[in-house]
Design an enzyme around this catalytic site. Structure first.
Site, mmCIF file in Angstrom:
data_model
loop_
_atom_site.group_PDB
_atom_site.id
_atom_site.type_symbol
_atom_site.label_atom_id
_atom_site.label_comp_id
_atom_site.label_asym_id
_atom_site.label_seq_id
_atom_site.Cartn_x
_atom_site.Cartn_y
_atom_site.Cartn_z
ATOM 1 N N ASP A 60 0.810 -1.184 0.118
ATOM 2 C CA ASP A 60 -0.071 0.181 -0.056
ATOM 3 C C ASP A 60 0.697 1.439 0.006
ATOM 4 O O ASP A 60 1.869 1.301 0.841
ATOM 5 C CB ASP A 60 -1.038 -0.001 1.367
ATOM 6 C CG ASP A 60 -2.069 -1.059 1.323
ATOM 7 O OD1 ASP A 60 -1.637 -2.072 0.785
ATOM 8 O OD2 ASP A 60 -3.080 -1.015 1.754
ATOM 9 N N HIS A 62 -1.179 4.541 -0.598
ATOM 10 C CA HIS A 62 -2.076 5.513 0.044
ATOM 11 C C HIS A 62 -1.835 7.031 -0.017
ATOM 12 O O HIS A 62 -2.003 7.683 0.824
ATOM 13 C CB HIS A 62 -2.578 5.109 1.225
ATOM 14 C CG HIS A 62 -3.404 4.003 1.573
ATOM 15 N ND1 HIS A 62 -4.534 4.065 0.969
ATOM 16 C CD2 HIS A 62 -3.347 2.709 2.077
ATOM 17 C CE1 HIS A 62 -5.395 2.902 1.412
ATOM 18 N NE2 HIS A 62 -4.674 2.057 1.814
ATOM 19 N N ASP A 88 -3.967 -0.276 -3.589
ATOM 20 C CA ASP A 88 -4.057 0.934 -2.799
ATOM 21 C C ASP A 88 -3.346 2.092 -2.933
ATOM 22 O O ASP A 88 -2.297 2.272 -1.953
ATOM 23 C CB ASP A 88 -4.125 0.309 -1.369
ATOM 24 C CG ASP A 88 -5.441 -0.347 -0.877
ATOM 25 O OD1 ASP A 88 -6.451 -0.456 -1.707
ATOM 26 O OD2 ASP A 88 -5.646 -0.596 0.535
ATOM 27 N N ASN A 120 -8.503 -2.870 -2.882
ATOM 28 C CA ASN A 120 -9.789 -2.350 -2.458
ATOM 29 C C ASN A 120 -10.095 -1.057 -2.602
ATOM 30 O O ASN A 120 -11.274 -0.512 -2.681
ATOM 31 C CB ASN A 120 -10.093 -3.043 -1.148
ATOM 32 C CG ASN A 120 -9.344 -2.351 -0.050
ATOM 33 O OD1 ASN A 120 -8.102 -2.290 0.032
ATOM 34 N ND2 ASN A 120 -9.953 -1.842 1.098
ATOM 35 N N HIS A 121 -9.251 -0.090 -2.596
ATOM 36 C CA HIS A 121 -9.263 1.368 -2.691
ATOM 37 C C HIS A 121 -9.334 1.630 -4.086
ATOM 38 O O HIS A 121 -9.631 3.007 -4.417
ATOM 39 C CB HIS A 121 -8.209 2.134 -1.754
ATOM 40 C CG HIS A 121 -8.398 2.341 -0.501
ATOM 41 N ND1 HIS A 121 -9.260 3.175 0.296
ATOM 42 C CD2 HIS A 121 -8.551 1.312 0.540
ATOM 43 C CE1 HIS A 121 -9.252 2.882 1.477
ATOM 44 N NE2 HIS A 121 -9.070 1.671 1.722
ATOM 45 N N HIS A 169 -3.756 -8.254 -3.625
ATOM 46 C CA HIS A 169 -3.647 -7.099 -2.475
ATOM 47 C C HIS A 169 -4.113 -7.824 -1.177
ATOM 48 O O HIS A 169 -3.684 -7.440 -0.263
ATOM 49 C CB HIS A 169 -4.750 -6.083 -3.060
ATOM 50 C CG HIS A 169 -4.893 -5.230 -1.846
ATOM 51 N ND1 HIS A 169 -3.995 -4.008 -1.730
ATOM 52 C CD2 HIS A 169 -5.963 -4.737 -1.098
ATOM 53 C CE1 HIS A 169 -4.196 -3.373 -0.726
ATOM 54 N NE2 HIS A 169 -5.363 -3.832 -0.259
ATOM 55 N N HIS A 244 -2.673 -4.940 2.287
ATOM 56 C CA HIS A 244 -3.855 -4.655 2.552
ATOM 57 C C HIS A 244 -3.854 -4.443 4.197
ATOM 58 O O HIS A 244 -5.191 -3.920 4.724
ATOM 59 C CB HIS A 244 -4.634 -5.672 2.230
ATOM 60 C CG HIS A 244 -5.917 -5.796 2.540
ATOM 61 N ND1 HIS A 244 -6.839 -4.444 2.104
ATOM 62 C CD2 HIS A 244 -7.176 -6.471 3.133
ATOM 63 C CE1 HIS A 244 -8.067 -4.828 2.591
ATOM 64 N NE2 HIS A 244 -8.332 -5.875 3.159
#
Length: 331
Positions: A60, A62, A88, A120-121, A169, A244
């Protein structure tokens, strides 16, 4: 997208190395081109990527753009190193746009050396809430957010490295019996609330679970070490590599080193004192970890390898070398 425009976009995005946190000026037209061209590349390549080592694997990000640049600084900028990112890219951090634009630009420039999986984002229902929508609306328009959504709906969801290391992920699914099922998932697609695609992006390992359990996220499942061992044995694989979850050291093993979680956003959201990590897989499938450490809330970082022990995975083809090196501090 012509090469001159693409190189100009990359150069402007990399100028932020000198001024961490600087907003990079890209035009709406350039962003649309990044989305349209990369979307076509994603659809031309399979939903289950089949890759060869050497490759560096990142978890990730982000929207923590300065940390993404630090990863490249120490792992090597494309195409000097091959990369696989586990999803992500957006939400929570301050610079989701710079983050995803640089990743898409590198995907376009080096389509056979640079790979992005879906997290998932990378879903409208999630990034509508957790920051990306607001960033797109504030800096450009809601239309740009919708164009990114169309692009995200085409991202691949899993990768297989040298037929030994299985990457995604989130995690495993009770519906996953054959890798062909992943190849057969049709794109473009949103992420459903349940089922195989949902689980690949949402599920989590849990040391306190045997078999399958409920997930505190309210989506998908948790799974125990027995599920990991059985899956690897059944499909003749050595290692599951996923992201994740925030982990303190940037990477964390599970199920007797049959699964590893990688998280590449140090000092996540400014609230966690976690390190970030990147896993390097060499040609002989030796796995080593580079650590991006968060030393304090002012974001001083050190980057080095972790550990001092040599361990082997249950199968001889994949090994883990945690070599001890002096860490170097970067401001």
């Amino acid at each position: 997208m012509d090469p001159g425009t693409l190189n100009s976009v990359i150069n402007r995005l990399l100028e932020a190395r000198e001024k961490p946190g600087k907003i990079v000026q890209l035009s709406e037209t350039e962003i649309k081109q990044l989305c349209f061209v990369s979307r076509d590349i994603f659809l031309r390549q399979p939903n289950l990527l089949e890759l060869e080592a050497p490759v560096k694997i990142c978890g990730d990000i982000h929207g923590q753009y300065p940390d993404l640049l630090r990863l490249f600084e120490h792992g090597g900028y494309p195409p000097n190193s091959n990369y696989l990112f586990l999803g992500d890219y957006v939400d929570r951090g301050k610079q989701s746009l710079e983050t995803i634009c640089l990743l898409l630009a590198y995907k376009i420039k080096f389509p056979e050396n640079f790979f992005l999986l879906r997290g998932n984002h990378e879903s409208a229902s999630i990034n509508r809430i957790y920051g990306f929508y607001d960033e797109c609306k504030r800096r450009f328009s809601v239309k740009i957010w919708r164009i990114f959504t169309d692009c995200f709906n085409c991202l691949p969801v899993a990768a297989l490295i040298d037929e030994r290391i299985f990457c995604m992920h989130g995690g495993l699914s009770p519906e996953l019996l054959s890798l062909r099922q992943i190849r057969d998932i049709r794109r473009p697609t949103d992420i459903p609330d349940r089922g195989l695609l949902c689980d690949l992006l949402w599920s989590d390992p849990d040391k306190d679970v045997r078999g399958w359990g409920p997930n505190d996220r309210g989506v998908s499942y948790t799974f125990g070490s027995d599920i990991v061992s059985g899956f690897l044995k059944r499909l003749d694989l050595d290692l599951i590599c996923r992201a994740h979850q925030v982990v303190e050291d940037g990477f964390e093993f599970f199920a007797n080193k049959q699964l590893v979680t990688i998280f590449s956003a140090p000092n996540y959201c400014g609230e966690f004192d976690n390190a970030g990590a990147m896993m390097s897989v060499s040609e002989d499938l030796t796995c080593s970890f580079q650590i991006l450490k968060s030393n304090d809330k002012k974001s001083k970082f050190s980057f080095g390898s972790r550990g001092g022990a040599k361990t082997s995975f249950p199968y001889p083809k994949v090994k883990s070398i945690l070599s001890s090196q002096n860490s170097k501090e970067y401001n």
